[in-house]
Design a protein around this motif. Sequence first.
Motif, PDB file in Angstrom:
ATOM      1  N   MET A  17      19.691  37.926  -8.260  1.00 27.68           N
ATOM      2  CA  MET A  17      20.690  37.128  -8.446  1.00 27.68           C
ATOM      3  C   MET A  17      20.866  36.172  -7.329  1.00 27.68           C
ATOM      4  N   THR A  18      20.998  35.153  -7.182  1.00 31.74           N
ATOM      5  CA  THR A  18      21.188  34.095  -6.622  1.00 31.74           C
ATOM      6  C   THR A  18      22.608  33.294  -6.859  1.00 31.74           C
ATOM      7  N   ALA A  19      22.748  32.098  -5.951  1.00 33.57           N
ATOM      8  CA  ALA A  19      23.991  31.400  -6.082  1.00 33.57           C
ATOM      9  C   ALA A  19      23.815  30.670  -7.302  1.00 33.57           C
ATOM     10  N   VAL A  69      12.106  46.477  10.748  1.00 35.00           N
ATOM     11  CA  VAL A  69      12.048  46.233   9.229  1.00 35.00           C
ATOM     12  C   VAL A  69      12.565  44.982   8.942  1.00 35.00           C
ATOM     13  N   ASP A  70      12.028  43.866   8.212  1.00 37.01           N
ATOM     14  CA  ASP A  70      12.329  42.668   7.980  1.00 37.01           C
ATOM     15  C   ASP A  70      13.423  42.551   6.866  1.00 37.01           C
ATOM     16  N   GLU A  71      13.242  43.646   6.057  1.00 33.66           N
ATOM     17  CA  GLU A  71      14.427  43.661   4.791  1.00 33.66           C
ATOM     18  C   GLU A  71      14.192  45.179   4.210  1.00 33.66           C
ATOM     19  N   ILE A  72      15.671  45.284   3.665  1.00 33.99           N
ATOM     20  CA  ILE A  72      15.783  46.488   2.755  1.00 33.99           C
ATOM     21  C   ILE A  72      16.142  46.066   1.219  1.00 33.99           C
ATOM     22  N   ALA A  73      15.399  46.905   0.498  1.00 35.96           N
ATOM     23  CA  ALA A  73      15.467  46.120  -0.974  1.00 35.96           C
ATOM     24  C   ALA A  73      15.818  47.571  -1.905  1.00 35.96           C
ATOM     25  N   CYS A  74      16.739  47.426  -2.800  1.00 35.89           N
ATOM     26  CA  CYS A  74      16.841  48.516  -3.796  1.00 35.89           C
ATOM     27  C   CYS A  74      16.592  47.939  -5.050  1.00 35.89           C
ATOM     28  N   VAL A  75      15.782  48.464  -5.860  1.00 37.06           N
ATOM     29  CA  VAL A  75      15.222  48.512  -7.020  1.00 37.06           C
ATOM     30  C   VAL A  75      15.645  49.320  -8.048  1.00 37.06           C
ATOM     31  N   SER A  76      15.929  48.952  -9.232  1.00 40.95           N
ATOM     32  CA  SER A  76      16.088  50.029 -10.402  1.00 40.95           C
ATOM     33  C   SER A  76      15.795  49.266 -11.727  1.00 40.95           C
ATOM     34  N   VAL A  77      15.587  50.254 -12.787  1.00 38.25           N
ATOM     35  CA  VAL A  77      15.457  49.389 -13.851  1.00 38.25           C
ATOM     36  C   VAL A  77      16.688  49.330 -14.848  1.00 38.25           C
ATOM     37  N   ASN A  78      17.436  48.185 -14.194  1.00 36.84           N
ATOM     38  CA  ASN A  78      18.899  47.941 -14.557  1.00 36.84           C
ATOM     39  C   ASN A  78      18.649  46.148 -14.854  1.00 36.84           C
ATOM     40  N   ASP A  79      19.535  45.548 -15.509  1.00 34.85           N
ATOM     41  CA  ASP A  79      19.422  44.043 -15.598  1.00 34.85           C
ATOM     42  C   ASP A  79      19.985  43.743 -14.393  1.00 34.85           C
ATOM     43  N   VAL A  80      19.850  42.292 -14.104  1.00 32.17           N
ATOM     44  CA  VAL A  80      19.990  41.685 -12.760  1.00 32.17           C
ATOM     45  C   VAL A  80      21.459  41.491 -12.584  1.00 32.17           C
ATOM     46  N   PHE A  81      22.228  41.435 -13.878  1.00 28.40           N
ATOM     47  CA  PHE A  81      23.787  41.210 -13.820  1.00 28.40           C
ATOM     48  C   PHE A  81      24.588  42.732 -13.311  1.00 28.40           C
ATOM     49  N   MET A  83      22.766  44.934 -11.190  1.00 32.19           N
ATOM     50  CA  MET A  83      22.286  45.145 -10.055  1.00 32.19           C
ATOM     51  C   MET A  83      23.080  44.503  -9.186  1.00 32.19           C
ATOM     52  N   ASN A  84      23.597  43.036  -9.629  1.00 36.56           N
ATOM     53  CA  ASN A  84      24.130  42.306  -8.655  1.00 36.56           C
ATOM     54  C   ASN A  84      25.857  42.819  -8.609  1.00 36.56           C
ATOM     55  N   ALA A  85      26.165  43.356  -9.891  1.00 33.03           N
ATOM     56  CA  ALA A  85      27.707  43.852  -9.656  1.00 33.03           C
ATOM     57  C   ALA A  85      27.720  45.002  -8.691  1.00 33.03           C
ATOM     58  N   TRP A  86      26.447  45.905  -9.025  1.00 30.97           N
ATOM     59  CA  TRP A  86      26.612  47.081  -7.987  1.00 30.97           C
ATOM     60  C   TRP A  86      26.527  46.860  -6.765  1.00 30.97           C
ATOM     61  N   GLY A  87      25.833  45.804  -6.164  1.00 35.95           N
ATOM     62  CA  GLY A  87      25.405  45.332  -4.865  1.00 35.95           C
ATOM     63  C   GLY A  87      26.886  44.855  -4.462  1.00 35.95           C
ATOM     64  N   LYS A  88      27.622  44.081  -4.996  1.00 36.20           N
ATOM     65  CA  LYS A  88      28.904  43.558  -4.742  1.00 36.20           C
ATOM     66  C   LYS A  88      29.883  44.673  -4.573  1.00 36.20           C
ATOM     67  N   SER A  89      29.882  45.538  -5.522  1.00 32.90           N
ATOM     68  CA  SER A  89      31.019  46.664  -5.536  1.00 32.90           C
ATOM     69  C   SER A  89      30.571  47.721  -4.360  1.00 32.90           C
ATOM     70  N   SER A  91      29.314  46.721  -1.538  1.00 32.84           N
ATOM     71  CA  SER A  91      29.297  45.856  -0.367  1.00 32.84           C
ATOM     72  C   SER A  91      27.777  45.806   0.383  1.00 32.84           C
ATOM     73  N   ALA A  92      26.887  45.615  -0.374  1.00 31.51           N
ATOM     74  CA  ALA A  92      25.493  45.532   0.024  1.00 31.51           C
ATOM     75  C   ALA A  92      25.293  44.272   0.806  1.00 31.51           C
ATOM     76  N   ASP A  93      25.896  43.266   0.244  1.00 31.34           N
ATOM     77  CA  ASP A  93      26.004  42.074   0.534  1.00 31.34           C
ATOM     78  C   ASP A  93      24.740  41.464   1.130  1.00 31.34           C
TER      79      ASP A  93
END
Length: 160
Positions: A17-19, A69-81, A83-89, A91-93
């Motif tokens: 998810m981007t702006a 490490v340049d970046e940490i990423a979490c991946v899951s078989v879920n839709d982008v919406f 994953m975005n909501a989970w990240g926000k809730s 505070s993955a920011d």
Amino acid sequence: MAISKGDKVPSSTLTVMTADGPAPVSTDEYFKGRKIVLFAVPGAFTPTCSARHLPGYIDSVDGFKAKGVDEIACVSVNDVFVMNAWGKSSSADDKVTMLADGNGDFARALGLELDGMGFGMGKRSQRFAMVVEDGTVTELCVEDPGAFHVSSAEHMLGLV
């Protein structure tokens, strides 16, 4: 056949998810020239994933950055919406990039698909973590079913 240490990450497309809304992420481009810790969870908002797995990486960002490490990423078989909501809730920011593998194509390409049909979850990803350097897997830790140890941030910090 499952991916192994020393293998190249397979070409696939994830979504972030981007702006401006959902955007495709080519794994070939994403991992090119960088050191990334990627961890996978069976599902966003699930108990272990939300209480321990994602928070461990959020809390360990500075430790990973100190080890190059340049970046940490979490991946899951879920839709982008989701994953975005989970990240926000959570505070993955700007700490953990939330990547969606909506149809499970990436999990399948890695050979790390999980059959969650018996739990009403469909096809998902196994719980794992890997270090990827310039597209090549340098560390890979896949959990046994129901386990949570080798893919934890604490364990992976010792391998980076």
